[in-house]
Design a protein around this motif. Sequence first.
Motif, PDB file in Angstrom:
ATOM      1  N   GLY A   1       0.783  -1.220   0.000  1.00 26.33           N
ATOM      2  CA  GLY A   1       0.000   0.000   0.000  1.00 26.33           C
ATOM      3  C   GLY A   1       0.813   1.267   0.000  1.00 26.33           C
ATOM      4  N   VAL A   2       2.142   1.155  -0.080  1.00 27.03           N
ATOM      5  CA  VAL A   2       3.015   2.335  -0.052  1.00 27.03           C
ATOM      6  C   VAL A   2       3.727   2.460  -1.390  1.00 27.03           C
ATOM      7  CG1 VAL A   2       4.955   3.475   1.090  1.00 27.03           C
ATOM      8  CG2 VAL A   2       3.346   2.108   2.423  1.00 27.03           C
ATOM      9  N   GLY A   3       3.427   3.508  -2.124  1.00 26.69           N
ATOM     10  CA  GLY A   3       4.161   3.808  -3.339  1.00 26.69           C
ATOM     11  C   GLY A   3       5.417   4.587  -3.009  1.00 26.69           C
ATOM     12  N   PHE A   4       6.192   4.964  -4.023  1.00 25.32           N
ATOM     13  CA  PHE A   4       7.424   5.701  -3.750  1.00 25.32           C
ATOM     14  C   PHE A   4       7.794   6.557  -4.946  1.00 25.32           C
ATOM     15  CE2 PHE A   4       8.798   1.902  -5.922  1.00 25.32           C
ATOM     16  CZ  PHE A   4       9.834   2.332  -6.743  1.00 25.32           C
ATOM     17  N   HIS A   5       8.635   7.540  -4.689  1.00 25.46           N
ATOM     18  CA  HIS A   5       9.226   8.363  -5.737  1.00 25.46           C
ATOM     19  C   HIS A   5      10.641   8.703  -5.289  1.00 25.46           C
ATOM     20  CE1 HIS A   5       8.618  10.813  -9.414  1.00 25.46           C
ATOM     21  NE2 HIS A   5       9.642  11.487  -8.911  1.00 25.46           N
ATOM     22  N   ILE A   6      11.609   8.452  -6.155  1.00 24.85           N
ATOM     23  CA  ILE A   6      13.022   8.667  -5.836  1.00 24.85           C
ATOM     24  C   ILE A   6      13.483   9.978  -6.446  1.00 24.85           C
ATOM     25  CG2 ILE A   6      15.368   7.830  -6.249  1.00 24.85           C
ATOM     26  CD1 ILE A   6      14.236   4.991  -6.116  1.00 24.85           C
ATOM     27  N   MET A   7      14.044  10.853  -5.600  1.00 17.57           N
ATOM     28  CA  MET A   7      14.648  12.091  -6.069  1.00 17.57           C
ATOM     29  C   MET A   7      16.150  11.837  -6.164  1.00 17.57           C
ATOM     30  SD  MET A   7      11.825  13.727  -6.262  1.00 17.57           S
ATOM     31  CE  MET A   7      12.286  15.415  -6.631  1.00 17.57           C
ATOM     32  N   GLN A   8      16.617  11.528  -7.359  1.00 18.70           N
ATOM     33  CA  GLN A   8      17.985  11.077  -7.580  1.00 18.70           C
ATOM     34  C   GLN A   8      18.917  12.257  -7.837  1.00 18.70           C
ATOM     35  OE1 GLN A   8      19.675   7.790  -7.871  1.00 18.70           O
ATOM     36  NE2 GLN A   8      21.225   9.378  -7.676  1.00 18.70           N
ATOM     37  N   LYS A   9      19.891  12.444  -6.943  1.00 21.32           N
ATOM     38  CA  LYS A   9      20.898  13.479  -7.152  1.00 21.32           C
ATOM     39  C   LYS A   9      21.892  12.990  -8.209  1.00 21.32           C
ATOM     40  CE  LYS A   9      19.620  16.290  -3.760  1.00 21.32           C
ATOM     41  NZ  LYS A   9      19.092  17.634  -3.938  1.00 21.32           N
ATOM     42  N   GLN A  10      22.137  13.846  -9.210  1.00 23.16           N
ATOM     43  CA  GLN A  10      23.046  13.482 -10.283  1.00 23.16           C
ATOM     44  C   GLN A  10      24.493  13.662  -9.845  1.00 23.16           C
ATOM     45  OE1 GLN A  10      21.733  11.856 -12.651  1.00 23.16           O
ATOM     46  NE2 GLN A  10      21.024  13.175 -14.267  1.00 23.16           N
ATOM     47  N   PRO A  11      25.394  12.758 -10.242  1.00 24.06           N
ATOM     48  CA  PRO A  11      26.811  12.972  -9.966  1.00 24.06           C
ATOM     49  C   PRO A  11      27.289  14.259 -10.624  1.00 24.06           C
ATOM     50  CG  PRO A  11      26.409  10.744 -10.738  1.00 24.06           C
ATOM     51  CD  PRO A  11      25.142  11.513 -10.965  1.00 24.06           C
ATOM     52  N   ASP A  12      28.197  14.941  -9.941  1.00 25.98           N
ATOM     53  CA  ASP A  12      28.773  16.145 -10.521  1.00 25.98           C
ATOM     54  C   ASP A  12      30.199  16.310 -10.008  1.00 25.98           C
ATOM     55  OD1 ASP A  12      26.950  18.457  -8.357  1.00 25.98           O
ATOM     56  OD2 ASP A  12      28.641  17.129  -7.939  1.00 25.98           O
ATOM     57  N   THR A  13      30.770  17.441 -10.226  1.00 30.71           N
ATOM     58  CA  THR A  13      32.171  17.643  -9.884  1.00 30.71           C
ATOM     59  C   THR A  13      32.345  18.393  -8.573  1.00 30.71           C
ATOM     60  OG1 THR A  13      32.196  19.685 -11.170  1.00 30.71           O
ATOM     61  CG2 THR A  13      32.857  17.660 -12.293  1.00 30.71           C
ATOM     62  N   GLN A  14      31.247  18.664  -7.851  1.00 30.98           N
ATOM     63  CA  GLN A  14      31.402  19.361  -6.590  1.00 30.98           C
ATOM     64  C   GLN A  14      32.029  18.446  -5.550  1.00 30.98           C
ATOM     65  OE1 GLN A  14      28.114  21.854  -5.240  1.00 30.98           O
ATOM     66  NE2 GLN A  14      26.954  21.061  -6.967  1.00 30.98           N
ATOM     67  N   SER A  15      32.899  18.993  -4.738  1.00 33.13           N
ATOM     68  CA  SER A  15      33.424  18.237  -3.615  1.00 33.13           C
ATOM     69  C   SER A  15      32.448  18.375  -2.455  1.00 33.13           C
ATOM     70  CB  SER A  15      34.792  18.772  -3.193  1.00 33.13           C
ATOM     71  OG  SER A  15      34.680  20.123  -2.786  1.00 33.13           O
ATOM     72  N   ASN A  16      32.465  17.402  -1.578  1.00 34.78           N
ATOM     73  CA  ASN A  16      31.557  17.410  -0.442  1.00 34.78           C
ATOM     74  C   ASN A  16      32.380  17.485   0.829  1.00 34.78           C
ATOM     75  OD1 ASN A  16      29.779  16.883   1.607  1.00 34.78           O
ATOM     76  ND2 ASN A  16      28.544  15.496   0.365  1.00 34.78           N
ATOM     77  N   THR A  17      32.554  18.670   1.360  1.00 32.37           N
ATOM     78  CA  THR A  17      33.383  18.837   2.542  1.00 32.37           C
ATOM     79  C   THR A  17      32.690  18.305   3.792  1.00 32.37           C
ATOM     80  OG1 THR A  17      32.499  21.062   2.816  1.00 32.37           O
ATOM     81  CG2 THR A  17      34.539  20.844   1.588  1.00 32.37           C
ATOM     82  N   HIS A  18      31.363  18.209   3.753  1.00 38.15           N
ATOM     83  CA  HIS A  18      30.641  17.758   4.935  1.00 38.15           C
ATOM     84  C   HIS A  18      30.832  16.260   5.156  1.00 38.15           C
ATOM     85  CE1 HIS A  18      27.588  17.839   8.041  1.00 38.15           C
ATOM     86  NE2 HIS A  18      27.025  16.795   7.482  1.00 38.15           N
ATOM     87  N   THR A  19      30.760  15.460   4.110  1.00 38.29           N
ATOM     88  CA  THR A  19      30.836  14.015   4.263  1.00 38.29           C
ATOM     89  C   THR A  19      32.197  13.448   3.882  1.00 38.29           C
ATOM     90  OG1 THR A  19      30.103  13.594   2.002  1.00 38.29           O
ATOM     91  CG2 THR A  19      28.391  13.833   3.678  1.00 38.29           C
TER      92      THR A  19
END
Length: 296
Positions: free
Chosen positions: A23-41
């Motif tokens: 009874g639970v549908g879903f929708h995925i919000m997919q972040k695209q790969p890019d060239t930004q660095s991620n200083t947080h993670t």
Amino acid sequence: PIPSHPIPSHPIPSHPVQRLPPGVGFHIMQKQPDTQSNTHTGAPPDLPDQAAGQAASQPPLATRPAHNPAASFPPEVTSYLPNVGRESHSYLSFLSAHCSADSPVSLDPSVRILIFTQADPFPHNPRFLHEVASLAAASHPAASHPAASHPAASPPSGSHPVHAVGALGRPLADPIPLDPSPPPIPPFVPLGIWSAGERILRCDPSGAPHQPLLLPIATIWRVLFGPARSLPLWLGFTPGAIFALPAEVARAHPRAFYERALHNCGLGASADPIAGHAFERLWRYIFDASLGSGDD
């Protein structure tokens, strides 16, 4: 309207979305790969947020189109976004696209509850999927999990009264009892849990005491609500920005509101903008108009 899709059985049968309750549908919000660095993670540049599970609504690494195109989900249940703004950008993108009267593609009117979650909700709530199943049972008296425990209680094929935006999960061990007269769902249901079991934490408009950075909560509040709605001295929020709400609450805002939040609050600055942490503290006020008239 968005089609009511059964959870796909191919090409990746072991995908965690397969474990969502009936009874639970879903929708995925997919972040695209890019060239930004991620200083947080500290994630590598081509996989920002994904490795540490920080960004919202992303499927596991094996399903990312850039790395395994055959493992993509159908376009009806997947949206591709630039890797900016943390989960707040994902949520607002979905709300703008599907949840207002003037949205380009309207949400299926049979959807009664929306659940918003990061890609990995379990650090914030180990029983996340059990609570999703409880919401499904409350929304649709014929929804239960496991289905084999109540074979007559399974919802009609293709019916998804609960719509999870990016919810990923683990198996449920216990069946959910059915309520023939479920109570109404409140405007905002917190699904995050803090270390001592708190559902709602309190912070001041700088984000203290949980956030060492100075958050632009007051600035974003003014952008969203203008001068007519007072900013509380203390704000209540759910950890991890994981929550549920009735679909009609999301529909109450015009698309211009969500677009203003998307484009005027700094979410597009980077993969981990400080505005994303501010929105975590504001979702409750965005959807519950009764809050914020004074001290909360």
